[in-house]
Design an enzyme around this catalytic site. Structure first.
Site, PDB file in Angstrom:
ATOM      1  CG  HIS A 113      -2.153  -0.968   1.686  1.00 36.09           C
ATOM      2  ND1 HIS A 113      -2.082  -1.478   0.019  1.00 36.09           N
ATOM      3  CD2 HIS A 113      -2.324  -1.249   2.047  1.00 36.09           C
ATOM      4  CE1 HIS A 113      -2.747  -2.601   0.620  1.00 36.09           C
ATOM      5  NE2 HIS A 113      -3.357  -2.352   1.571  1.00 36.09           N
ATOM      6  NE  ARG A 132      -2.066  22.140   8.325  1.00 39.11           N
ATOM      7  CZ  ARG A 132      -2.207  21.474   9.185  1.00 39.11           C
ATOM      8  NH1 ARG A 132      -1.401  20.666   9.277  1.00 39.11           N
ATOM      9  NH2 ARG A 132      -3.121  20.957   8.809  1.00 39.11           N
TER      10      ARG A 132
END
Length: 528
Positions: A291, A426
């Site tokens: 993954h 951000r």
């Protein structure tokens, strides 16, 4: 049209019995129909073809929780073959009604167009198509029986091309014997035969190579679909679009501006009685080597020449080949103990009492190429933690020669894979007011809010749909496996040879935080 565009079509025609219409796949291969157009057609797929879908291991947890519900969702969305049969195959001797009743518990109608009544009708229609055959995975006789069963339905459509799709929801130790039995006894007679193989793909480089060679002796690579369901998740699929369809990211997606990359996977569950499989493989093989490394490849790869399966996977392989083999000094291993009202890992009845199998791992990888040399990639994953989360964090460097405060927060791109899928950038902002105070704020794309009217499919739905169409963009190629195992095999053998003991951490905690902090500090990775 240029002559070469017709060559795949001609080749496909030569393979087909006389008098049959061209398959949908042949039209795609010839460029007469795009895969995107096929996906968008508001009708059942392949009207002139028949597909037999066999879920091998149909009584297991994976088939019950994921595979059959995903097939039902595709059926509801009319992304299913018009002419099909659906068969569960497993070792258990199960009554057909009991089998259907169990599967019905997990079937759900997500789309808003269905109410309870219409959903119930569709469930009933789908379940009536679901059949069951019992047999052994290593038995030619069992698969000959399955072949006879499939032919009974196929023979009702003598003018159609008949394809067969096998989904292996079975333990990895029976992959090869099952594939051999299918190859010898139960291949399609007129159309394609495809197999979907779930991870893990071996335990190290040698076992992976043996599995790949064994499958290659039975099926062509084009027929083998090695599935990693994380590649089917909507946000992960959006990675390439985010990178290559937006001009603002490519100039800063490199070692000049990126300080570090973090890829995390957290589960708040333990092995929950499924320790037999997990204890043999551990968190590194179960999560990190597949993954997380697949996500790393998508983050790190160069732009593909074209948006097709081979070009995309070529670039992923190139990126993985540049990853240096992981060393034990750059790896933290942990194992959860009792906590938060849960038993510890070795207290689970399916786990050996003296097990050293890690349930948590953190590693720093380095990619030795011009784009990423010197940028640490922190991969960390674990079970029995204090929440469920999967995300990618690209932390950017500080602004050089900043005219503002020296300790300003750094920019960060956060791609949240699960839960609450979203993308957040951000940035530093001035707080409104008379004073010059600065604060870090996110520019947000929340999937559920931004695409409220859109039904976000499960990862397995997208991947199984791609198998129907022969699209391998989101599946793992054999040379990808080689490159991935080259990164982890040496350290996995070292762990086993040295009998490395994982660091204990309480269930429901952040994991071995002190060791993670030391590893991050060593490689200048900011964990804030």
């Amino acid at each position: 049209r240029r002559q070469y565009r017709w060559l795949p079509l001609l080749a496909k025609c030569e393979e087909m019995p006389a008098g049959l219409e061209l398959t949908t796949e042949a039209c795609v291969l010839a460029g007469l129909l795009s895969p995107e157009a096929v996906h968008k057609k508001d009708e059942f797929l392949f009207p002139n073809e028949h597909v037999s879908i066999v879920v091998v291991g149909a009584t297991g947890d994976l088939a019950w929780r994921k595979i059959l519900p995903a097939l039902f969702s595709l059926y509801l969305e009319k992304r299913f073959p018009k002419n099909f049969q659906l068969v569960g195959f497993a070792r258990s001797h199960v009554d057909l009604k009991a089998f259907r009743d169990k599967i019905a518990q997990k079937l759900a109608c997500r789309a808003k167009v269905f109410n309870d009544d219409t959903c119930g009708i569709e469930k009933s229609r789908f379940l009536q198509k679901l059949q069951y055959v019992s047999g052994r995975y290593d038995s030619d006789e069992s698969f000959a029986k399955l072949d006879t069963f499939l032919l009974e339905a196929e023979n009702k459509f003598p003018k159609l091309v008949h394809h067969r799709l096998y989904y292996f929801a079975i333990p990895p130790d029976v992959f090869l014997v099952t594939a051999r039995s299918i190859s010898d006894q139960a291949k399609a007679k007129t159309g394609w035969t495809r197999i979907i193989v779930e991870k893990p793909f071996g335990k190290d480089r040698a076992s992976s190579d043996a599995l790949s060679e064994g499958l290659a002796s039975l099926f062509e690579e084009q027929a083998i679909y090695r599935i990693d369901h994380y590649l089917g998740k909507e946000v992960v699929q959006n990675l390439m679009v985010l990178r290559f369809a937006n001009l603002i990211f490519e100039p800063i997606w490199n070692r000049d501006t990126v300080e570090s990359v973090s890829i995390a996977f957290k589960e708040d569950l333990g092995v929950e009685g499924r320790g037999g499989y997990f204890d043999e493989y551990g968190i590194v093989r179960d999560v990190m080597q597949n993954h997380l490394l697949q996500i790393l490849a998508l983050v790190a790869m160069e732009p593909p020449v074209q948006l097709n399966a081979e070009d995309i996977r070529d670039e992923k392989v190139k990126a993985l080949r540049c990853v240096k083999p992981l060393s034990l000094e750059d790896l933290v291993l942990g194992q959860y103990t009792a906590g938060a009202g849960k038993v510890g890992y070795v207290e689970d009845p399916t786990v050996a009492k003296d097990s050293r199998t890690p349930t948590y791992a953190a590693a720093v990888l380095n990619i030795h190429n011009r784009r990423w040399d010197g940028v640490p990639f922190l991969l960390h994953c674990g079970k029995g933690l204090n929440g469920r989360l999967a995300d990618i964090r690209v932390k950017f460097k500080a602004v050089p020669g900043s005219m503002f405060a020296a300790d300003l927060p750094k920019n960060e791109l956060i791609i949240q894979v699960q839960p609450n899928e979203g993308i957040h950038l951000r940035t530093v902002m001035k707080v409104p007011g008379l004073q010059s105070n600065f604060v870090s704020k996110d520019l947000d794309l929340n999937y559920k809010a931004s695409f409220a009217s859109t039904d976000i499919p499960d990862a397995y739905e997208r991947l199984i749909l791609d198998v129907f169409h022969g699209d391998k963009s989101l599946f793992i190629r054999s040379d990808e496996l080689v490159a991935a195992w080259n990164v982890f095999t040496p350290v996995l053998h070292e762990i086993e040879n040295k009998k490395v003991k994982p660091i204990p951490y309480p269930f429901g905690s952040d994991g071995p935080t002190e060791a993670l902090a030391k590893l991050a500090a060593k490689h200048n990775v900011n964990l804030d």
